[in-house]
Design an enzyme around this catalytic site. Structure first.
Site, mmCIF file in Angstrom:
data_model
loop_
_atom_site.group_PDB
_atom_site.id
_atom_site.type_symbol
_atom_site.label_atom_id
_atom_site.label_comp_id
_atom_site.label_asym_id
_atom_site.label_seq_id
_atom_site.Cartn_x
_atom_site.Cartn_y
_atom_site.Cartn_z
ATOM 1 N N TYR A 56 0.840 -1.194 0.000
ATOM 2 C CA TYR A 56 0.000 0.000 0.000
ATOM 3 C C TYR A 56 0.877 1.246 0.000
ATOM 4 O O TYR A 56 1.801 1.348 0.794
ATOM 5 C CB TYR A 56 -0.924 0.028 1.226
ATOM 6 C CG TYR A 56 -2.366 -0.108 0.795
ATOM 7 C CD1 TYR A 56 -2.986 0.933 0.105
ATOM 8 C CD2 TYR A 56 -3.084 -1.271 1.023
ATOM 9 C CE1 TYR A 56 -4.288 0.805 -0.340
ATOM 10 C CE2 TYR A 56 -4.388 -1.400 0.576
ATOM 11 C CZ TYR A 56 -4.985 -0.358 -0.102
ATOM 12 O OH TYR A 56 -6.270 -0.496 -0.544
ATOM 13 N N GLU A 58 -0.577 4.726 -0.547
ATOM 14 C CA GLU A 58 -1.432 5.912 -0.755
ATOM 15 C C GLU A 58 -0.612 7.181 -0.590
ATOM 16 O O GLU A 58 0.170 7.303 0.354
ATOM 17 C CB GLU A 58 -2.581 5.913 0.256
ATOM 18 C CG GLU A 58 -3.731 5.045 -0.171
ATOM 19 C CD GLU A 58 -4.940 5.202 0.746
ATOM 20 O OE1 GLU A 58 -4.863 5.933 1.744
ATOM 21 O OE2 GLU A 58 -5.973 4.573 0.443
ATOM 22 N N ASP A 202 -5.696 13.130 -25.822
ATOM 23 C CA ASP A 202 -5.784 11.756 -25.318
ATOM 24 C C ASP A 202 -5.060 10.881 -26.335
ATOM 25 O O ASP A 202 -5.568 10.631 -27.429
ATOM 26 C CB ASP A 202 -7.266 11.373 -25.196
ATOM 27 C CG ASP A 202 -7.458 9.952 -24.695
ATOM 28 O OD1 ASP A 202 -6.497 9.162 -24.735
ATOM 29 O OD2 ASP A 202 -8.591 9.630 -24.285
ATOM 30 N N THR A 228 -2.972 5.665 -22.127
ATOM 31 C CA THR A 228 -2.905 4.330 -21.538
ATOM 32 C C THR A 228 -1.475 3.837 -21.717
ATOM 33 O O THR A 228 -0.727 4.349 -22.553
ATOM 34 C CB THR A 228 -3.829 3.340 -22.254
ATOM 35 O OG1 THR A 228 -3.494 3.348 -23.645
ATOM 36 C CG2 THR A 228 -5.291 3.697 -22.102
ATOM 37 N N LYS A 231 -1.808 -0.189 -24.639
ATOM 38 C CA LYS A 231 -2.146 -0.403 -26.048
ATOM 39 C C LYS A 231 -0.834 -0.538 -26.827
ATOM 40 O O LYS A 231 -0.045 -1.409 -26.501
ATOM 41 C CB LYS A 231 -3.062 0.708 -26.538
ATOM 42 C CG LYS A 231 -4.387 0.710 -25.740
ATOM 43 C CD LYS A 231 -5.391 1.724 -26.206
ATOM 44 C CE LYS A 231 -6.626 1.685 -25.299
ATOM 45 N NZ LYS A 231 -7.632 2.682 -25.677
ATOM 46 N N ARG A 237 -1.636 -2.777 -18.071
ATOM 47 C CA ARG A 237 -2.930 -2.090 -18.121
ATOM 48 C C ARG A 237 -2.908 -1.000 -17.072
ATOM 49 O O ARG A 237 -3.028 -1.255 -15.875
ATOM 50 C CB ARG A 237 -4.075 -3.069 -17.838
ATOM 51 C CG ARG A 237 -4.218 -4.165 -18.849
ATOM 52 C CD ARG A 237 -5.614 -4.743 -18.876
ATOM 53 N NE ARG A 237 -6.466 -3.959 -19.744
ATOM 54 C CZ ARG A 237 -6.507 -4.079 -21.066
ATOM 55 N NH1 ARG A 237 -5.735 -4.950 -21.692
ATOM 56 N NH2 ARG A 237 -7.309 -3.327 -21.773
HETATM 57 C C1 LIG Z 1 -8.626 3.038 -24.814
HETATM 58 C C2 LIG Z 1 -8.881 4.483 -24.714
HETATM 59 C C3 LIG Z 1 -9.086 5.092 -23.454
HETATM 60 C C4 LIG Z 1 -9.354 4.376 -22.157
HETATM 61 O O1 LIG Z 1 -8.645 3.348 -21.793
HETATM 62 P P1 LIG Z 1 -9.116 2.226 -20.761
HETATM 63 O O2 LIG Z 1 -7.794 1.804 -20.227
HETATM 64 O O3 LIG Z 1 -9.839 1.205 -21.543
HETATM 65 O O4 LIG Z 1 -9.946 2.855 -19.710
HETATM 66 C C5 LIG Z 1 -9.204 6.467 -23.427
HETATM 67 N N1 LIG Z 1 -9.149 7.195 -24.538
HETATM 68 C C6 LIG Z 1 -8.994 6.644 -25.759
HETATM 69 C C7 LIG Z 1 -8.958 7.531 -26.963
HETATM 70 C C8 LIG Z 1 -8.871 5.270 -25.885
HETATM 71 O O5 LIG Z 1 -8.764 4.738 -27.105
#
Ligand SMILES: *Cc1c(COP(=O)(O)O)cnc(C)c1O
Length: 434
Positions: A56, A58, A202, A228, A231, A237
């Site tokens: 933990y 925090e 994003d 993220t 990907k 993740r």
């Molecule tokens: C995949 C994605 C997210 C969110 O990701 P998660 O890990 O699935 O919550 C946010 N923005 C865009 C543009 C994405 O493609």
């Protein structure tokens, strides 16, 4: 498959162990073309499976609410230092549990409930968290939609500007889940400045293209950049947030706050939205960033786009229309608007044959989001397995063959599945067969 990898699990919980083996078998004998997926390395998998899951922590490095965090502090600082070097940002937060929580933190840091934001609807390639109705972001905030042109499939920046001037949103999202073209961050930044809006990129889908220098870099232009790690970055993740330190609209929107932008983001992640950070995921992120700093990774990022363009050109040569007529990124959209079958029919047929993708709306789509007229194909995962342009020609040939035989797919599926499984034996799948 990986028989010696998880000896304890194999012995103690064969049910879970067998599911992992079956997933590994599937991921190394089919073509993973879901645009948001790739292969994490053994380094990432080991870090994520490490004993940091026990701890933990925090708070933030040097300011925790629990004792015993000397190594946790070093780990989180290492991830941040590598991440800042990788993206050249002023501030980074590596605690968001995933991309959606990262975006949620941006709302909580910058806006008040009810504020107007500009984003692309999910049905047009945007993400749920950019103001879609069923998400917190569409319930708590008012989405002003902008969208790619229905004919060209591209964003028209004059139209984006018109909407922004008319609606005066407090925040503009740029970055999508199903957009095959480059984004013009400089143009977005000018528009945001004109209307006193925060600009948030994003880059969940395209971070590695930015690292490789084959997509424009949002960091100099945006107040905040979210991403993220799992990907095409091939990390765990998890999510992360980059930002400037100073809030350029502090006087205008947050005059009463004693925090700068970086502090507002940190406080939105913890304690506003989350409890303890997932240190094992942060360990995976640190090691993913280390790899992303190498020239080998940059070559991977560039190859993803070359592969997408080779796949696109070959599909077009085989008579398959592509939405918007091409790609400048890792993904492309097969366009079935003029076919009797739907995107869903096609994605199911492809999956039966060992090509794993997803159905997706295309610009100008008249079918419902549950059927669609498109299939989204991405090349990040295949590229991390070492595939090149010539391999994309073979992949295109299978896709075209399946799309021309949707009615008879049950007949051809066993043959194509076997061909693809044989083809896959020629590649090394990171984290599985490496
Ligand atoms: C995949 C994605 C997210 C969110 O990701 P998660 O890990 O699935 O919550 C946010 N923005 C865009 C543009 C994405 O493609």
């Amino acid at each position: 498959m990986s028989v010696e990898r998880y000896p304890h699990l194999k012995n103690d919980d064969p049910e879970v162990y067998n599911l992992i083996c079956q997933q590994a078998q599937m991921e190394s004998s089919t073509l993973k073309m879901i645009a948001s997926e790739s292969y994490a390395s053994f380094d990432v998998i080991e870090a994520c499976g490490s004993i940091f899951t026990n701890k933990y922590a925090e708070g933030y490095p040097g300011a925790r609410y629990y004792e015993g965090n000397e190594y946790a502090d070093q780990l989180e600082n290492l991830a941040i230092a590598r991440g800042k070097e990788l993206f050249g940002c002023e501030h980074m937060n590596v605690q968001p549990y995933s991309g959606s929580p990262a975006n949620c933190a941006v709302y909580r840091a910058l806006l008040n409930v009810g504020d107007k934001i500009m984003g692309v609807p999910v049905s047009e390639g945007g993400h749920l968290t950019h103001g879609w109705k069923v998400s917190f972001s569409g319930k708590d905030y008012q989405q002003i939609a902008y969208r790619p042109n229905q004919t060209t499939g591209r964003l028209d920046m004059d139209e984006v500007r018109e909407i922004a001037l008319r609606e005066r949103p407090k925040l503009i999202w740029t970055g999508m889940s199903a957009y095959p073209f480059k984004l013009d961050y400089a143009a977005f930044a000018e528009i945001a400045k004109e209307v006193d809006a925060y600009l948030v990129a994003d880059i969940a889908h395209i971070n590695s293209l930015i690292i490789a220098g084959v997509h424009p870099d949002p960091v100099p232009y945006c107040d905040v950049v979210t991403s993220t790690a799992h990907k095409m970055l091939r990390g765990p993740r998890a999510g992360f947030i980059m930002s400037k330190v100073e809030d350029r609209y502090h006087q205008l929107y947050h005059a009463e706050s004693k925090w700068n932008l970086a502090q507002s983001i940190d406080r939105a992640v913890f304690p506003m939205l989350q409890g303890g950070p997932h240190l094992s995921q942060i360990a995976g992120m640190a090691t993913a960033f280390k790899y992303a700093l190498t020239d080998e990774f940059k070559a991977y990022g560039a190859q993803i786009v070359k592969n997408a363009q080779a796949l696109c050109a070959e599909l077009q040569a085989l008579g398959r229309p592509i939405a918007g007529g091409g790609t400048e990124t890792h993904l492309l959209l097969l366009d079935f608007r003029h076919e009797d079958f739907t995107g869903k029919d096609a994605s199911q047929a492809l999956a039966k044959c060992g090509i794993i993708a997803n159905f997706n709306m295309v610009p100008g789509d008249t079918r419902s989001p549950f059927k669609t007229s498109g299939v989204r194909l991405g090349t990040a995962a295949l590229t991390s397995a070492g595939m090149k342009e010539d391999d994309m020609k073979k992949v295109a040939a299978w896709i075209a063959r399946i799309c021309s035989n949707i009615e008879k797919v049950d007949e051809i599926a066993p043959v194509i599945r076997a061909e693809i499984a044989e083809f896959c034996k020629g590649f090394v799948f990171p984290g599985i067969t490496e």
